[in-house]
Write a protein that holds these residues in place. Structure first.
Motif, PDB file in Angstrom:
ATOM      1  N   ASN A   1      71.715  -4.747  15.996  1.00 39.62           N
ATOM      2  CA  ASN A   1      71.320  -3.819  14.926  1.00 39.62           C
ATOM      3  C   ASN A   1      69.827  -3.888  14.611  1.00 39.62           C
ATOM      4  O   ASN A   1      69.244  -2.908  14.143  1.00 39.62           O
ATOM      5  CB  ASN A   1      72.129  -4.087  13.643  1.00 39.62           C
ATOM      6  N   VAL A   2      69.207  -5.034  14.866  1.00 44.75           N
ATOM      7  CA  VAL A   2      67.755  -5.158  14.658  1.00 44.75           C
ATOM      8  C   VAL A   2      67.021  -4.306  15.704  1.00 44.75           C
ATOM      9  O   VAL A   2      66.049  -3.614  15.401  1.00 44.75           O
ATOM     10  CB  VAL A   2      67.321  -6.644  14.714  1.00 44.75           C
ATOM     11  N   LEU A   3      67.537  -4.311  16.936  1.00 39.96           N
ATOM     12  CA  LEU A   3      66.929  -3.477  17.984  1.00 39.96           C
ATOM     13  C   LEU A   3      67.251  -2.002  17.754  1.00 39.96           C
ATOM     14  O   LEU A   3      66.392  -1.129  17.913  1.00 39.96           O
ATOM     15  CB  LEU A   3      67.450  -3.890  19.366  1.00 39.96           C
ATOM     16  N   ALA A   4      68.488  -1.727  17.341  1.00 43.62           N
ATOM     17  CA  ALA A   4      68.922  -0.334  17.173  1.00 43.62           C
ATOM     18  C   ALA A   4      68.118   0.372  16.080  1.00 43.62           C
ATOM     19  O   ALA A   4      67.861   1.568  16.163  1.00 43.62           O
ATOM     20  CB  ALA A   4      70.413  -0.287  16.831  1.00 43.62           C
ATOM     21  N   THR A   5      67.726  -0.368  15.057  1.00 45.83           N
ATOM     22  CA  THR A   5      66.984   0.230  13.936  1.00 45.83           C
ATOM     23  C   THR A   5      65.472   0.108  14.133  1.00 45.83           C
ATOM     24  O   THR A   5      64.705   0.470  13.240  1.00 45.83           O
ATOM     25  CB  THR A   5      67.370  -0.450  12.601  1.00 45.83           C
ATOM     26  N   GLU A   6      65.076  -0.443  15.264  1.00 44.73           N
ATOM     27  CA  GLU A   6      63.662  -0.606  15.637  1.00 44.73           C
ATOM     28  C   GLU A   6      62.856  -1.364  14.585  1.00 44.73           C
ATOM     29  O   GLU A   6      61.697  -1.059  14.327  1.00 44.73           O
ATOM     30  CB  GLU A   6      63.041   0.755  15.961  1.00 44.73           C
ATOM     31  N   ARG A   7      63.492  -2.358  13.987  1.00 44.42           N
ATOM     32  CA  ARG A   7      62.728  -3.260  13.115  1.00 44.42           C
ATOM     33  C   ARG A   7      61.820  -4.137  13.962  1.00 44.42           C
ATOM     34  O   ARG A   7      60.915  -4.780  13.467  1.00 44.42           O
ATOM     35  CB  ARG A   7      63.669  -4.125  12.299  1.00 44.42           C
TER      36      ARG A   7
END
Ligand SMILES: Cc1cc2nc3c(=O)[nH]c(=O)nc-3n(C[C@H](O)[C@H](O)[C@H](O)COP(=O)(O)OP(=O)(O)OC[C@H]3O[C@@H](n4cnc5c(N)ncnc54)[C@H](O)[C@@H]3O)c2cc1C
Length: 415
Positions: free
Chosen positions: A228-234
């Motif tokens: 989810n950190v990669l998916a939201t481009e944080r």
């Protein structure tokens, strides 16, 4: 080693990150592990309750314990491994589930799992909810079971991915806490804690990792942050990596949250027994009485129910649990329980959820997420594992695999 330079930077100090960093250290590679939190372990997190009991707010079960590398590591650390049967294999108390109902439910669950196994072999991939018996009496409870296993409701769950999960059926626990073992495994590593990474620039001669404490240069980087950190481009890549972001979006972290409560006069209940709050609706808690024989209840909530409860704060979980337990055991029962600990994983900025599952049609995303980029960026974390995803041992295997890829790439470059 200067804090701003390393041969390899590992981003994220959960199961995958500490396993990767240890492997690189054993190969005498100068490695720096950069972690956003003030502790190691990530979704493996043990806290100590007021009575001194270790509570795992994240992973608690050594799934596939007979082939799980953390079992060996726990033994090496001198930890106590509890091999008693897990609650889901013990008969539920008869005051909750009559033997006839229990047999009927088990039959429905087995038939559902059989349909998923058969359907997974065919194209196209479908949502697991399509395999429920339209007239099934237990559909709501089967959905709840799905949320505990996968963190997501069945209408969001890929049948192919679900079927890819491999498990030996051996489940053990660590009395001192699974999280304790994983964070201890990072002892002696070169660390930067409290140091969130926001960018990775891999356009230059060396990779530049942008952090809250300045930039770090490295030859290679292993990224182990949750999907989810990669998916939201944080965490942003330059040049961008749209295939990675898309793969991560196909493998979202669902939700599973645990609430620990104290229980007065606990001896009335058998140890490690489990009851469901309700059997007639798709969202319900699973309540484990006397986990490891302790005077506690460990409540488990998954999927949309967990998301709804998270929206109401920590109290929302306790209020809901008490309402379900009172429904089962009568109004007086409310006086016997008190909340001890809850962690809302969906609101945790460095997790953004609990564990990954593929959306229908996205089961093939796991190898895409795991694939290295230009022999300089490597990826690990439970979501990268095709067969052990959603687990801490899946994290370990992907971390070690990424470290081995780095070692091979470095050998190739120096040859
Ligand atoms: C409630 C719950 C119950 C579970 N039960 C079990 C179980 O019984 N058995 C089991 O095997 N598994 C279980 N799991 C799943 C298991 O905990 C995870 O699959 C595993 O711990 C994931 O390890 P990982 O290294 O892939 O990811 P993580 O542990 O999430 O590690 C990633 C690390 O990256 C860090 N990070 C994130 N963003 C950044 C950033 N920008 N910069 C730097 N660092 C960053 C995070 O802080 C974290 O430390 C459970 C999880 C939960 C939440």
């Amino acid at each position: 080693m200067a804090d701003n330079d390393a041969e390899v930077v590992v981003i994220g100090g959960g199961a995958a990150g500490v396993a990767a960093a240890r492997r690189l250290g054993d190969a005498s590679i100068r490695c720096l592990l950069v972690e956003a939190r003030s502790r190691l372990g990530g979704r493996a997190w043990t806290v100590t309750d007021p009575s001194g009991f270790a509570l795992d707010l994240g992973c608690g079960w050594l799934h596939s314990a007979d082939r799980n590398p953390w079992t060996r590591i726990a033994a090496q650390q001198g930890a106590t491994i509890d091999k008693s049967s897990p609650p889901w294999t013990r008969p539920p108390p008869e005051w909750d589930f009559s033997p006839a109902e229990q047999a009927d439910f088990q039959k429905a669950v087995s038939a559902f799992f059989e349909r998923t196994e058969q359907t997974a072999q065919k194209a196209p991939d479908v949502a697991a909810s399509t395999l429920l018996d339209p007239a099934g009496r237990w559909n709501g409870l089967i959905n709840s079971l799905g949320t505990y296993i996968s963190g997501t409701d069945l209408d969001q769950l890929s049948v192919k991915d679900f079927d890819n999960y491999a498990d030996t059926g051996v489940n053990w626990r660590v009395v001192e806490g699974y999280g304790t073992i994983i964070s201890r495994y990072g002892t002696g590593l070169q660390l930067m804690l409290d140091c969130a990474v926001s960018s990775i620039d891999h356009g230059g001669k060396r990779v530049s990792v942008g952090t809250a404490k300045g930039s770090i240069k490295a030859d290679q980087v292993i990224v182990t942050v949750p999907s989810n950190v990669l998916a939201t481009e944080r965490l942003r890549f330059t040049p961008s990596l749209p295939a990675k972001v898309e793969a991560a979006q196909g493998l979202p972290l669902g939700l599973a949250d645990k609430l620990f409560m104290s229980l007065d006069n606990a001896e009335e209940f058998d140890r490690d027994t489990r009851v469901f709050g309700r059997k007639d609706r798709p969202g319900t808690g699973a309540y484990q009485f006397r986990p490891l024989g302790r005077p506690r209840i460990e409540a488990y909530f998954g999927g949309r129910l967990a998301a709804d409860l998270e929206a109401h704060g920590d109290e929302g979980f306790f209020d809901f649990a008490v309402s379900e337990l009172v429904g089962l055991l009568g109004g007086e029962f409310a006086r016997r329980v008190k909340p001890i600990h809850i962690h809302r994983w969906g609101h945790d900025p460095f997790a953004l959820g609990s564990y990954s599952s593929a959306l229908p049609g996205f089961a093939d995303c796991r190898p895409v997420l795991a694939a290295p980029v230009d022999d300089r960026l490597f990826f690990a974390g439970e979501a990268c594992s095709v067969h052990d995803f959603s687990t801490a041992h899946g994290g370990w295997h992907t971390g070690v695999a990424a470290a081995d890829q780095v070692i091979a790439a470095r050998r190739g470059q120096s040859a």
